[in-house]
Write a protein that holds these residues in place. Structure first.
Motif: not given
Length: 118
Positions: A33-36, A61-63, A112, A114
């Protein structure tokens, strides 16, 4: 100078084993999942006998979310220890992360990435 790095990891088999028992996992799904963003960038199901087809790529910042059910024989059950083993295919560097597993055997792990600017 800031660079956008992509880390490619191959998900190795989940370590859910004991010497005396027949432990394994089922119903495994990995998603990125991409942040935001509400959309899932990548999603794939896999089993112990059928690993992922492609390496998972995590950008800044991908999860990565991984869910599965641990089993002893054919019965869903909480394993004493359940880990994800990640390997960088280029360097061979490995690291492991523990799962949170319920009594029902349902396990979940969120990672996550970072990006640090140097």
């Amino acid at each position: 100078m800031m660079r956008n790095h992509i880390i490619a990891f191959s998900i190795c088999l989940i370590s859910v084993a004991t010497a005396a028992s027949s432990w394994g996992f089922d119903d495994a799904t990995v998603s990125v999942h991409q942040k935001g963003a509400g959309a899932v960038e990548q999603k794939e199901k896999f089993t112990a006998g059928k690993p992922l087809k492609n390496a998972i790529q995590l950008e800044a910042q991908d999860t990565m979310k991984l869910i599965l059910t641990t089993k002893e024989g054919n019965k869903a059950k909480r394993a004493h220890q359940t880990f994800l083993l990640l390997e960088d295919p280029t360097s061979g560097l490995e690291t492991s992360f523990p799962f949170q597993v319920k009594e029902s055997g349902k396990g979940k792990l969120d990672l996550v990435r970072i990006l640090n600017s140097l």
